[in-house]
Design a protein around this motif. Structure first.
Motif, PDB file in Angstrom:
ATOM      1  N   GLY A 109      28.112  43.328  49.355  1.00  0.00           N
ATOM      2  CA  GLY A 109      27.577  44.309  48.404  1.00  0.00           C
ATOM      3  C   GLY A 109      27.962  45.733  48.727  1.00  0.00           C
ATOM      4  N   LYS A 110      28.985  45.904  49.566  1.00  0.00           N
ATOM      5  CA  LYS A 110      29.554  47.222  49.884  1.00  0.00           C
ATOM      6  C   LYS A 110      28.598  48.140  50.649  1.00  0.00           C
ATOM      7  CE  LYS A 110      33.131  45.929  47.499  1.00  0.00           C
ATOM      8  NZ  LYS A 110      34.330  45.407  48.200  1.00  0.00           N
ATOM      9  N   GLY A 111      27.635  47.568  51.360  1.00  0.00           N
ATOM     10  CA  GLY A 111      26.722  48.388  52.144  1.00  0.00           C
ATOM     11  C   GLY A 111      27.332  48.817  53.461  1.00  0.00           C
ATOM     12  N   ASN A 112      26.862  49.938  54.004  1.00  0.00           N
ATOM     13  CA  ASN A 112      27.352  50.480  55.272  1.00  0.00           C
ATOM     14  C   ASN A 112      26.495  49.914  56.403  1.00  0.00           C
ATOM     15  OD1 ASN A 112      27.928  52.074  57.572  1.00  0.00           O
ATOM     16  ND2 ASN A 112      28.607  53.759  56.267  1.00  0.00           N
ATOM     17  N   ILE A 113      26.971  48.856  57.010  1.00  0.00           N
ATOM     18  CA  ILE A 113      26.196  48.147  58.033  1.00  0.00           C
ATOM     19  C   ILE A 113      25.956  49.028  59.254  1.00  0.00           C
ATOM     20  CG2 ILE A 113      26.130  46.135  59.540  1.00  0.00           C
ATOM     21  CD1 ILE A 113      25.831  45.571  56.533  1.00  0.00           C
ATOM     22  N   LYS A 114      26.946  49.802  59.638  1.00  0.00           N
ATOM     23  CA  LYS A 114      26.821  50.662  60.814  1.00  0.00           C
ATOM     24  C   LYS A 114      25.656  51.627  60.657  1.00  0.00           C
ATOM     25  CE  LYS A 114      29.508  53.781  63.755  1.00  0.00           C
ATOM     26  NZ  LYS A 114      30.816  54.456  63.939  1.00  0.00           N
ATOM     27  N   ASP A 115      25.532  52.229  59.478  1.00  0.00           N
ATOM     28  CA  ASP A 115      24.438  53.173  59.239  1.00  0.00           C
ATOM     29  C   ASP A 115      23.093  52.450  59.137  1.00  0.00           C
ATOM     30  OD1 ASP A 115      26.102  55.330  59.332  1.00  0.00           O
ATOM     31  OD2 ASP A 115      26.330  55.513  57.159  1.00  0.00           O
ATOM     32  N   LEU A 116      23.088  51.282  58.525  1.00  0.00           N
ATOM     33  CA  LEU A 116      21.840  50.534  58.375  1.00  0.00           C
ATOM     34  C   LEU A 116      21.277  50.107  59.727  1.00  0.00           C
ATOM     35  CD1 LEU A 116      22.648  48.304  55.274  1.00  0.00           C
ATOM     36  CD2 LEU A 116      21.008  50.185  55.384  1.00  0.00           C
ATOM     37  N   ARG A 117      22.162  49.867  60.715  1.00  0.00           N
ATOM     38  CA  ARG A 117      21.682  49.488  62.054  1.00  0.00           C
ATOM     39  C   ARG A 117      21.008  50.653  62.767  1.00  0.00           C
ATOM     40  NH1 ARG A 117      27.131  46.186  63.350  1.00  0.00           N
ATOM     41  NH2 ARG A 117      26.495  44.156  62.534  1.00  0.00           N
ATOM     42  N   LYS A 118      21.286  51.865  62.335  1.00  0.00           N
ATOM     43  CA  LYS A 118      20.670  53.044  62.952  1.00  0.00           C
ATOM     44  C   LYS A 118      19.219  53.221  62.519  1.00  0.00           C
ATOM     45  CE  LYS A 118      25.076  55.547  63.216  1.00  0.00           C
ATOM     46  NZ  LYS A 118      25.843  56.700  62.695  1.00  0.00           N
ATOM     47  N   ILE A 119      18.839  52.581  61.430  1.00  0.00           N
ATOM     48  CA  ILE A 119      17.467  52.703  60.936  1.00  0.00           C
ATOM     49  C   ILE A 119      16.596  51.704  61.700  1.00  0.00           C
ATOM     50  CG2 ILE A 119      15.966  52.601  58.917  1.00  0.00           C
ATOM     51  CD1 ILE A 119      18.455  53.063  57.195  1.00  0.00           C
ATOM     52  N   LYS A 120      15.692  52.213  62.517  1.00  0.00           N
ATOM     53  CA  LYS A 120      14.906  51.370  63.422  1.00  0.00           C
ATOM     54  C   LYS A 120      13.498  51.140  62.872  1.00  0.00           C
ATOM     55  CE  LYS A 120      18.234  51.564  66.525  1.00  0.00           C
ATOM     56  NZ  LYS A 120      19.062  50.389  66.849  1.00  0.00           N
ATOM     57  N   GLU A 121      12.941  49.986  63.205  1.00  0.00           N
ATOM     58  CA  GLU A 121      11.570  49.702  62.778  1.00  0.00           C
ATOM     59  C   GLU A 121      10.584  50.600  63.517  1.00  0.00           C
ATOM     60  OE1 GLU A 121       9.597  46.049  64.348  1.00  0.00           O
ATOM     61  OE2 GLU A 121      11.626  45.519  65.002  1.00  0.00           O
ATOM     62  N   VAL A 122       9.525  50.968  62.832  1.00  0.00           N
ATOM     63  CA  VAL A 122       8.488  51.825  63.406  1.00  0.00           C
ATOM     64  C   VAL A 122       7.449  50.940  64.097  1.00  0.00           C
ATOM     65  CG1 VAL A 122       6.715  53.549  62.914  1.00  0.00           C
ATOM     66  CG2 VAL A 122       8.830  53.519  61.582  1.00  0.00           C
ATOM     67  N   LYS A 123       7.189  51.201  65.356  1.00  0.00           N
ATOM     68  CA  LYS A 123       6.214  50.414  66.095  1.00  0.00           C
ATOM     69  C   LYS A 123       4.802  50.676  65.555  1.00  0.00           C
ATOM     70  CE  LYS A 123       9.326  48.722  68.773  1.00  0.00           C
ATOM     71  NZ  LYS A 123       9.746  47.326  68.573  1.00  0.00           N
ATOM     72  N   LYS A 124       4.018  49.619  65.477  1.00  0.00           N
ATOM     73  CA  LYS A 124       2.664  49.737  64.952  1.00  0.00           C
ATOM     74  C   LYS A 124       1.759  50.432  65.966  1.00  0.00           C
ATOM     75  CE  LYS A 124       3.078  45.581  62.113  1.00  0.00           C
ATOM     76  NZ  LYS A 124       2.580  44.211  61.858  1.00  0.00           N
ATOM     77  N   GLU A 125       0.790  51.174  65.452  1.00  0.00           N
ATOM     78  CA  GLU A 125      -0.168  51.876  66.319  1.00  0.00           C
ATOM     79  C   GLU A 125      -1.115  50.869  66.964  1.00  0.00           C
ATOM     80  OE1 GLU A 125      -2.223  54.811  64.115  1.00  0.00           O
ATOM     81  OE2 GLU A 125      -0.409  55.911  63.539  1.00  0.00           O
TER      82      GLU A 125
END
Length: 585
Positions: A109-125
């Motif tokens: 789908g032409k997505g930028n995988i390299k950039d998407l890997r930089k988005i990290k999950e937010v740890k729960k409080e």
């Protein structure tokens, strides 16, 4: 606060998308990747600037274990609109496989995988507020022993909750073959095989080098058949119309569940628990036993976001397994079981329950006795069910020099030690097409079989020379070993190693050769219990309100557990613990 947290998470995702200029070719795309054992296929729906939906449409990994990442990983990717997701503990292979499959779909789908890997999950409080629960019985561990104990406690009138630190139930039972040693069982009766509880008892004692507690061994032997009947008739576990002959037993007595896998056991136990209304709290780690007036009345636990107190009127059953995945604990009790030896155990088998008991004065026994399984993956240590052809009578085990070096139906510890003494510390299991077909190994363990072929750890060859060349085995000696073994099958007597069971000729090509190495499989040591599954202190006195069952206990199997005795053990003592915690005062 919760609404504010959702808004912040949404803003984080949108900001990340804007920063990275995420943009997709709108549509629905299929992505594939390798999981732990088999292939994973996902369907990813993309809009112009959003990952809209993710569905896992096929999965070749272990059921129940893989259910956790299938449930969790897509949800996290959708929440953060990125690929920086942590794996689910104990299911890393499946987790990474899903992430790779999603990545492959997004690439289409032409997505930028390299950039998407930089988005990290937010740890729960994490909240320090204690959440309280009240029940009659709390069971620590949702493996086979824990679920069996919980069901029996419920059947005897108790309100029961099970806590499990992993995100999936099952423990080591789930990844086992699920075979069950039962004397005088229905398959033996059909085949006219002579067996008895006394014979089984003697095998347990002999197999453990006379180090077992004879009272506990007697309880196991006398109740094993009833436990198998209970699983079949009350839990609806389906057993195949065949048996296996495990090493160290004097007679063929090991029942085989459907699919030759512990998945059948855990699937049916979980279904029964749900039918009975037993809650199973996953991702909940017991951290401290609660005592009042010299009695165990509950357990403190911790989840990703909160602390919990589980108060239990009748007490606590510890069924959290052994310590095969705890490297430091292994080395503490047996220095030979170090990082050089891989483990077949699931990641969560780290001795937690033993430590909980020790912290309130419980006694332990046989901690130095750690068993290895001989037929394991030489790369990752996983137990190889394809190698179960060994238990059917025809497969032979050879070394790099092409020679047999041990009886193939010897005890696990004996075979394991013999393999470590060979060149490169590995062995090679050899069988033919007839035995593959007769055992149904390929059918039952298709994903494992195909994965081993793909990796070159298992080869299928038209001639023994071809197989020898692949593994650099001495071809002349290999052919000589097979020829001698075939000669033994005609007389019914193995002149080299006096192999038990039927001897079946190896003469129907293609041939199969599997490279194997030992890995840590079972820890015989654990909490000291009595015949009623009550935990004892260092003075031999009962710790009121505390029971235990399964691999967390010690002194049942002595120095060495015979194959298929573990499922009998967890069933017999799980039922005893579940019943007595309700009825004992």
């Amino acid at each position: 606060m919760r609404a504010q947290k959702k808004i912040l998470l949404g803003l984080f995702s949108l900001c990340a998308l804007n920063i990275n200029g995420a943009e997709y070719k709108e549509g629905t795309y299929i992505g594939k990747a390798n999981g732990y054992k088999g292939d994973i296929k996902v369907e990813v729906q993309l809009t112009k600037n959003k990952i809209k939906n993710i569905s896992v449409i096929s999965n070749g990994d272990t059921p129940i274990i893989s259910d956790a990442p299938i449930r969790i990983i897509p949800k996290k990717i959708l929440e953060i609109q990125g690929l920086g997701i942590d794996s689910v503990a104990g299911a890393t292979g499946t987790s990474k496989g899903i992430i790779r499959a999603v990545s492959n779909a997004i690439k289409i789908g032409k997505g930028n995988i390299k950039d998407l890997r930089k988005i990290k999950e937010v740890k729960k409080e994490f909240s320090n507020k204690i959440i309280k629960h009240e029940n009659d019985v709390v069971v620590i561990g949702a493996g086979g022993a824990g679920l069996i104990a919980a069901i029996e406690a419920k059947n005897n009138g108790a309100n029961v909750v099970v806590i499990e630190k992993m995100e999936f139930p099952g423990g080591n039972t789930l990844i086992s073959g699920g075979e069950y040693a039962a004397p005088e069982n229905w398959i033996q009766n059909q085949k006219g095989l002579s067996d008895s509880k006394e014979t089984f008892y003697k095998d347990i004692i002999k197999g453990g080098d006379n180090e077992s507690d004879i009272k506990l061994a007697k309880v196991l032997a006398e109740n094993a058949l009833n436990g198998a009947l209970w699983l079949r008739d009350s839990i609806n576990v389906t057993f195949e119309n065949r048996q296996m002959f495990f090493g160290g037993h004097s007679v063929e007595r090991s029942l085989v569940p459907e699919g030759a896998s512990g998945v059948e056991l855990i699937k049916k136990l979980m279904k029964k628990a749900q039918e009975l209304g037993i809650e199973v709290h996953l991702g909940t780690n017991g951290i401290e036993l609660i005592r009042e007036n010299n009695r165990v009345i509950g357990v403190k636990a911790k989840t990703e976001t909160a602390l919990h107190e589980y108060i239990a009127k009748n007490g606590v059953i510890i069924a959290s397994g052994g310590f095969g995945s705890n490297l430091e604990m292994r080395k503490k009790y047996n220095s030979k079981m170090d990082e050089k030896i891989l483990s077949t155990n699931t990641k969560g088998i780290t001795g937690d329950g033993i430590i909980l008991g020790e912290n309130i004065g419980a006694d332990t026994v046989d901690m130095e006795y750690i068993q290895t399984y001989p037929v394991c993956d030489p790369v990752n240590g996983s137990l190889l069910y394809t190698g179960d052809v060994r238990l059917a009578g025809s497969a032979i085990l050879v070394n790099k020099e092409g020679k047999r070096f041990v009886e193939e139906l010897e005890r696990r510890d004996v075979i394991s030690f013999a393999i470590t003494e060979q060149t490169d510390g590995v062995g090679y299991l050899v069988w033919d097409q007839k035995q593959l077909d007769d055992t149904g190994v390929k059918k039952h363990h298709k994903e494992e079989y195909e994965g081993l072929i793909k990796r070159g750890i298992l080869v299928k060859v038209n001639t023994l020379d071809e197989g020898a060349k692949h593994f650099n085995i001495d071809a002349k000696e290999l052919k000589n070993s097979v020829e001698k073994y075939n000669g033994y099958t005609k007389t019914g007597k193995d002149l080299e190693f006096e192999k038990r069971g039927g001897l079946i000729t190896l003469e129907t090509p293609p041939y199969y050769i599997l490279k194997v190495a030992p890995a840590i499989h079972h820890t015989m040591g654990g909490l000291v219990i009595d015949e009623k599954a009550r935990v004892l202190d260092k003075k031999g006195k009962v710790i009121k309100g505390l029971y235990a069952a399964g691999e967390v206990t010690g002194d049942i199997h002595g120095k060495n557990r015979l194959g298929s005795n573990a499922i009998a053990d967890i069933t017999v003592f799980g039922r005893i613990a579940g019943k007595n915690i309700v009825l004992e005062k």
